[in-house]
Design a protein around this motif. Structure first.
Motif, PDB file in Angstrom:
ATOM      1  N   VAL A  60      63.248  39.470  13.825  1.00 37.72           N
ATOM      2  CA  VAL A  60      64.543  38.455  13.883  1.00 37.72           C
ATOM      3  C   VAL A  60      63.992  37.428  14.720  1.00 37.72           C
ATOM      4  CG1 VAL A  60      67.022  37.866  14.223  1.00 37.72           C
ATOM      5  CG2 VAL A  60      66.046  39.897  12.835  1.00 37.72           C
ATOM      6  N   GLY A  61      63.659  37.546  16.310  1.00 41.16           N
ATOM      7  CA  GLY A  61      62.899  36.792  17.044  1.00 41.16           C
ATOM      8  C   GLY A  61      62.130  35.742  16.470  1.00 41.16           C
ATOM      9  N   GLN A  62      61.118  36.370  15.761  1.00 38.99           N
ATOM     10  CA  GLN A  62      60.151  35.511  15.178  1.00 38.99           C
ATOM     11  C   GLN A  62      60.457  34.478  14.290  1.00 38.99           C
ATOM     12  OE1 GLN A  62      56.917  34.977  16.538  1.00 38.99           O
ATOM     13  NE2 GLN A  62      58.043  35.987  18.179  1.00 38.99           N
ATOM     14  N   LEU A  63      61.406  35.043  13.365  1.00 44.70           N
ATOM     15  CA  LEU A  63      62.012  33.989  12.381  1.00 44.70           C
ATOM     16  C   LEU A  63      62.803  33.127  12.922  1.00 44.70           C
ATOM     17  CD1 LEU A  63      63.135  37.136   9.704  1.00 44.70           C
ATOM     18  CD2 LEU A  63      61.314  35.324   9.357  1.00 44.70           C
ATOM     19  N   SER A  64      63.464  33.450  14.333  1.00 45.65           N
ATOM     20  CA  SER A  64      64.469  32.317  14.652  1.00 45.65           C
ATOM     21  C   SER A  64      63.512  31.323  15.287  1.00 45.65           C
ATOM     22  CB  SER A  64      65.122  32.778  15.840  1.00 45.65           C
ATOM     23  OG  SER A  64      66.215  34.057  15.384  1.00 45.65           O
ATOM     24  N   ARG A  65      62.317  31.845  15.966  1.00 40.45           N
ATOM     25  CA  ARG A  65      61.322  30.966  16.256  1.00 40.45           C
ATOM     26  C   ARG A  65      60.933  30.040  15.309  1.00 40.45           C
ATOM     27  NH1 ARG A  65      59.982  27.363  19.594  1.00 40.45           N
ATOM     28  NH2 ARG A  65      57.803  27.238  20.099  1.00 40.45           N
ATOM     29  N   LEU A  66      60.471  30.361  14.220  1.00 42.88           N
ATOM     30  CA  LEU A  66      59.822  29.584  13.101  1.00 42.88           C
ATOM     31  C   LEU A  66      61.100  28.446  12.721  1.00 42.88           C
ATOM     32  CD1 LEU A  66      58.139  28.571  10.604  1.00 42.88           C
ATOM     33  CD2 LEU A  66      59.089  30.564   9.461  1.00 42.88           C
ATOM     34  N   ARG A  67      62.327  28.939  12.594  1.00 44.98           N
ATOM     35  CA  ARG A  67      63.538  28.267  12.412  1.00 44.98           C
ATOM     36  C   ARG A  67      63.697  27.058  13.144  1.00 44.98           C
ATOM     37  NH1 ARG A  67      69.534  30.208  12.331  1.00 44.98           N
ATOM     38  NH2 ARG A  67      68.872  30.866  14.462  1.00 44.98           N
ATOM     39  N   GLU A  68      63.301  27.396  14.594  1.00 39.48           N
ATOM     40  CA  GLU A  68      63.464  26.434  15.760  1.00 39.48           C
ATOM     41  C   GLU A  68      62.385  25.425  15.555  1.00 39.48           C
ATOM     42  OE1 GLU A  68      63.771  28.561  19.264  1.00 39.48           O
ATOM     43  OE2 GLU A  68      62.496  27.207  20.267  1.00 39.48           O
ATOM     44  N   MET A  69      61.173  25.713  15.086  1.00 39.86           N
ATOM     45  CA  MET A  69      60.007  25.132  15.065  1.00 39.86           C
ATOM     46  C   MET A  69      60.282  23.918  13.723  1.00 39.86           C
ATOM     47  SD  MET A  69      56.531  26.257  15.711  1.00 39.86           S
ATOM     48  CE  MET A  69      56.098  27.158  17.248  1.00 39.86           C
ATOM     49  N   ASN A  75      69.357  25.469   9.294  1.00 35.50           N
ATOM     50  CA  ASN A  75      69.442  25.884   8.177  1.00 35.50           C
ATOM     51  C   ASN A  75      68.007  25.911   7.488  1.00 35.50           C
ATOM     52  OD1 ASN A  75      72.170  26.228   7.988  1.00 35.50           O
ATOM     53  ND2 ASN A  75      72.444  23.739   7.741  1.00 35.50           N
ATOM     54  N   ALA A  76      66.964  25.797   8.246  1.00 35.60           N
ATOM     55  CA  ALA A  76      65.614  25.585   7.502  1.00 35.60           C
ATOM     56  C   ALA A  76      65.311  26.748   6.749  1.00 35.60           C
ATOM     57  CB  ALA A  76      64.528  25.429   8.665  1.00 35.60           C
ATOM     58  N   LEU A  77      65.852  28.083   7.280  1.00 39.63           N
ATOM     59  CA  LEU A  77      65.327  29.225   6.340  1.00 39.63           C
ATOM     60  C   LEU A  77      66.209  29.719   5.636  1.00 39.63           C
ATOM     61  CD1 LEU A  77      63.258  31.140   9.203  1.00 39.63           C
ATOM     62  CD2 LEU A  77      62.611  29.355   7.769  1.00 39.63           C
TER      63      LEU A  77
END
Ligand SMILES: [Zn+2]
Ligand SMILES: [Zn+2]
Length: 365
Positions: free
Chosen positions: A298-307, A312-314
């Motif tokens: 979940v941390g890594q998915l949040s990181r992708l969203r942040e990038m 709402n990117a994901l």
């Protein structure tokens, strides 16, 4: 309409043997039997089982679990909105039945196996290459006209060549003169045009996968593959084993993959992520051995969203979870992990759809 169809030939992370990681990937609705596989932990035997099982639609509504119940209703393992079908894609079975109406399961399975033209290997651990190696005499058979190519980053190819096809662990079928099984080198971060499906670029990224079990501080690496369809602009990320860069204080590797995706794949065109989550939240960090936990994932998915720079990117992204390790426990760890992932995502306000990758199902992305 999506771009990718992925049939799960194997999704287990071991340590019990059998159907370990292998995903058959094809363009959505593609006719014929041609395919490529990410990893080779399952193969001809599993293709046969899937073909035989999908004939019996009653059985396919229950999944092998061997925990609280030996068989569990399939629905619990999938997101309600995920696009799922039992067995191989209909368009594939259609081509098979047309040609081989009266043939038995092994004959049909061989046709599908022969259709696997390329492997994209994430790393050389046995649960990711076992069946590919055991099946390799079939690939080298004289009836198999064009053979198979094994693609990987150099560290994986070297391991396969030196430690597997070395005439000790397994006959050296790479250099036996048949020319039907060949290695082909990919470059980290550089798009490779897929020969089987030329509309696809496949981009490999090296990632961290913990440390050597015997040599202090010797790092182990793996690979994630980004499939990018040049026609539809849609993309799918398929991962092998991995851990976040921060888990072992490693150089930024997964971070680079996220950066690439956020920059090159337009929001909404990322159709799905197939990624491991080997152990539940109760597992101490030092017992993850280079794998993902629900918190890490979940941390890594949040990181992708942040990038992406967009909360709402994901939204609505399908995340297919694989490689759950078999443990001795009351409840099926796959169901435990699914629940933990959904709760952790809710806390992060991450609106993604988690499903469990289950052998014998086809997921559309
Ligand atoms: Zn593995
Ligand atoms: Zn591994």
């Amino acid at each position: 309409m999506g771009s990718f169809e992925v049939t799960i030939l194997g999704a287990s992370g071991g340590p019990d043997g059998g159907a370990t990681q292998c995903f058959m990937v094809r363009p959505m609705g593609c006719r014929g039997l041609r395919s490529i596989c990410v990893d080779g932990g399952a193969g001809f035997g599993e293709i046969s089982q899937i073909l035989a099982r999908s004939k019996d639609s009653c059985k396919s509504e229950l999944l092998e679990s061997f925990y609280a119940n030996d068989f569990e209703p399939a629905g619990q393992f999938f997101d309600d909105k995920a696009s799922i079908s039992v067995g191989f894609p209909q368009c594939m079975i259609g081509s098979l039945e047309h040609a081989l109406e009266k043939q038995n399961t092994f004959t049909k399975a061989m046709e599908i196996y022969m259709g696997v033209k390329e492997y994209y290997i994430t790393h050389a651990h046995l649960d990711h290459i076992g069946a590919m190696v055991l099946n390799s005499p079939l690939a080298c058979d004289a009836n198999n006209e064009d053979g198979k190519l094994i693609y990987a980053l150099p560290f994986t190819l070297q391991a396969i060549e030196k430690h597997i096809f070395n005439d000790v662990i397994w006959p050296d079928l790479l250099h036996c003169g048949s020319n039907r099984l060949k290695l082909s080198r990919l470059t980290d971060g550089i798009p490779h045009v897929c020969t089987v499906f030329p509309q696809w670029d496949i981009i490999p990224f090296k990632v961290h996968h913990g440390f050597s079990a015997s040599i202090v501080d010797k790092r182990v690496y793996s690979t994630v593959y980004l499939f990018s369809d040049r026609t539809t602009k849609q993309a799918l990320l398929v991962c092998g084993d991995l851990e976040p860069d921060s888990a072992s204080d490693g150089e930024p590797l997964l971070e680079k993959a996220w950066e690439y995706i956020a920059k090159r794949v337009t929001r909404g065109n990322l159709r799905g992520i197939i990624i491991e989550c080997s152990s539940s939240a109760s597992t101490p960090k030092h017992e993850l051995y280079g794998h993902m936990s629900p918190a890490y994932l979940v941390g890594q998915l949040s990181r992708l969203r942040e990038m992406y720079g967009d909360p709402n990117a994901l939204a609505g992204l399908n995340v297919l979870v694989t490689h759950v390790k078999t443990i001795i426990s009351e409840k099926d760890p796959r169901l435990v992990i699914l629940q933990e992932l959904r709760e952790a995502a809710l806390q992060e306000r991450l609106d993604v759809r988690f499903s469990m990758a289950v052998q014998g199902y086809t997921f559309s992305f």
